[in-house]
Design an enzyme around this catalytic site. Structure first.
Site, PDB file in Angstrom:
ATOM      1  N   GLY A   1       0.836  -1.202   0.000  1.00  0.00           N
ATOM      2  CA  GLY A   1       0.000   0.000   0.000  1.00  0.00           C
ATOM      3  C   GLY A   1       0.872   1.254   0.000  1.00  0.00           C
TER       4      GLY A   1
ATOM      5  N   ALA B   1      -2.949   0.159   6.956  1.00  0.00           N
ATOM      6  CA  ALA B   1      -4.303  -0.358   7.216  1.00  0.00           C
ATOM      7  C   ALA B   1      -5.307   0.638   6.657  1.00  0.00           C
ATOM      8  CB  ALA B   1      -4.532  -0.553   8.715  1.00  0.00           C
ATOM      9  N   ASP B   2      -6.523   0.139   6.450  1.00  0.00           N
ATOM     10  CA  ASP B   2      -7.590   1.025   5.965  1.00  0.00           C
ATOM     11  C   ASP B   2      -8.365   1.634   7.116  1.00  0.00           C
ATOM     12  OD1 ASP B   2      -7.339   0.498   3.053  1.00  0.00           O
ATOM     13  OD2 ASP B   2      -7.647  -1.538   3.783  1.00  0.00           O
TER      14      ASP B   2
ATOM     15  N   LYS C   1      -8.094  -4.324   6.600  1.00  0.00           N
ATOM     16  CA  LYS C   1      -7.084  -4.201   5.555  1.00  0.00           C
ATOM     17  C   LYS C   1      -7.622  -4.842   4.285  1.00  0.00           C
ATOM     18  CE  LYS C   1      -2.800  -5.165   6.484  1.00  0.00           C
ATOM     19  NZ  LYS C   1      -2.407  -4.015   5.660  1.00  0.00           N
ATOM     20  N   GLY C   2      -6.917  -4.630   3.191  1.00  0.00           N
ATOM     21  CA  GLY C   2      -7.298  -5.335   1.975  1.00  0.00           C
ATOM     22  C   GLY C   2      -7.889  -4.484   0.884  1.00  0.00           C
TER      23      GLY C   2
ATOM     24  N   GLU D   1      -0.864 -10.640   3.325  1.00  0.00           N
ATOM     25  CA  GLU D   1      -0.586  -9.765   4.477  1.00  0.00           C
ATOM     26  C   GLU D   1      -0.926 -10.488   5.773  1.00  0.00           C
ATOM     27  OE1 GLU D   1      -3.055  -6.443   3.465  1.00  0.00           O
ATOM     28  OE2 GLU D   1      -1.387  -5.284   2.654  1.00  0.00           O
TER      29      GLU D   1
HETATM   30  O1  DER Z   1      -4.488  -3.373   1.113  1.00  0.00           O
HETATM   31  C1  DER Z   1      -3.974  -3.230   2.214  1.00  0.00           C
HETATM   32  O2  DER Z   1      -4.162  -4.005   3.181  1.00  0.00           O
HETATM   33  C2  DER Z   1      -3.160  -1.984   2.475  1.00  0.00           C
HETATM   34  O3  DER Z   1      -2.226  -2.203   3.518  1.00  0.00           O
HETATM   35  C3  DER Z   1      -4.123  -0.900   2.883  1.00  0.00           C
HETATM   36  O4  DER Z   1      -4.886  -1.399   3.879  1.00  0.00           O
HETATM   37  C4  DER Z   1      -3.441   0.375   3.312  1.00  0.00           C
HETATM   38  O5  DER Z   1      -3.097   1.014   2.161  1.00  0.00           O
HETATM   39  P1  DER Z   1      -2.704   2.561   2.146  1.00  0.00           P
HETATM   40  O6  DER Z   1      -1.497   2.661   3.046  1.00  0.00           O
HETATM   41  O7  DER Z   1      -2.396   2.811   0.706  1.00  0.00           O
HETATM   42  O8  DER Z   1      -3.889   3.342   2.655  1.00  0.00           O
END
Ligand code: DER
Length: 235
Positions: A29, A87-88, A98-99, A107
């Site tokens: 990410g 993380a989101d 996440k995801g 992950e």
């Molecule tokens: O896809 C994921 O799990 C990423 O870690 C996401 O959760 C965080 O992505 P970002 O740092 O671009 O916001």
């Protein structure tokens, strides 16, 4: 300070915990990208030595290869010293969603094998409780009869006002395919999903479901970068 500045600040702070000789899980990410860059920089400067990276996605694998970070995998390193990832959503108990970048399965495999897992976020990711926001809760499913899986997931969470949609790649209308050859169903909840462990069991019990984006009790510390400064929270 832009949001990306905050992401970089959090990432660089986390990399201070990377010591020479460590096996390090490399997150995925836009926030984790800065941590991978920083690790590569410190290796190039000779300030870090003998690091082995375990990437959480093909994207991170390619980034690390291009930066010259030595890589391995969970088969060779079943226990990881430290993983740094974004993380989101993050709740006050360090539970995560996440995801949204599509890498949740690898992950979660890496993070659940890590002695320490530092989550790095900008302050916009902090929530009262996860799964209650309007944002997606990703679920990785096998492609076979994905629509059946979608319908079963939605009906299981009908009380939470759940809707689901197949994640598409780009604007070509084709299904997004994960590094593992699976699809992602994004679930949206109107109301709180309640007990996270119960929701997790409900999802994982369904045949055809591979993994979901709730990371419950996996993070060991959190670094939040905000306009007022950095907050570090350790469990
Ligand atoms: O896809 C994921 O799990 C990423 O870690 C996401 O959760 C965080 O992505 P970002 O740092 O671009 O916001």
């Amino acid at each position: 300070l832009t949001q990306d500045d905050l992401k970089k600040i959090a990432a660089y702070k986390a990399v201070e915990h990377v010591k020479s000789g460590m096996v390090v899980g490399l997150g995925t990410g836009s926030t984790a990208k800065h941590a991978v860059d920083r690790i590569a920089y410190l290796l190039q400067q000779g300030k870090l030595k003998d690091i082995v990276g375990i990437p959480t996605s093909s994207i991170t694998h390619n980034q690390a290869v291009s930066l010259g970070i030595p890589l391995s995998d969970l088969d060779s390193h079943p226990v990881i010293d430290l993983t740094i990832d974004g993380a989101d959503e993050v709740d006050p108990n360090l539970n995560l969603v996440k995801g949204r970048g599509g890498s949740l399965l690898r992950e979660k495999m890496v993070e659940s094998a890590s002695k320490k897992f530092i989550v790095i976020v900008d302050e916009s990711k902090m929530v009262k409780h996860i799964g209650g926001s309007k944002l997606a809760m990703p679920v990785e499913v096998i492609p076979f009869c994905w629509n059946h899986s979608l319908n079963r997931l939605v009906s299981l969470f009908a009380d939470s006002g759940c809707v689901g949609e197949l994640r598409k790649s780009g604007n070509c209308g084709k299904a997004y395919v994960t590094d593992n050859g699976n699809y992602i169903i994004d679930l949206y909840f109107e109301r709180d999903i309640g007990d996270l462990n119960k929701a997790s069991d409900t999802i994982l019990r369904l045949p055809g479901i591979v993994e979901h984006g709730m990371f419950i009790g996996l993070a060991t510390s959190l670094i939040v970068a905000g306009v007022e400064g950095i907050t570090v929270k350790t469990k």
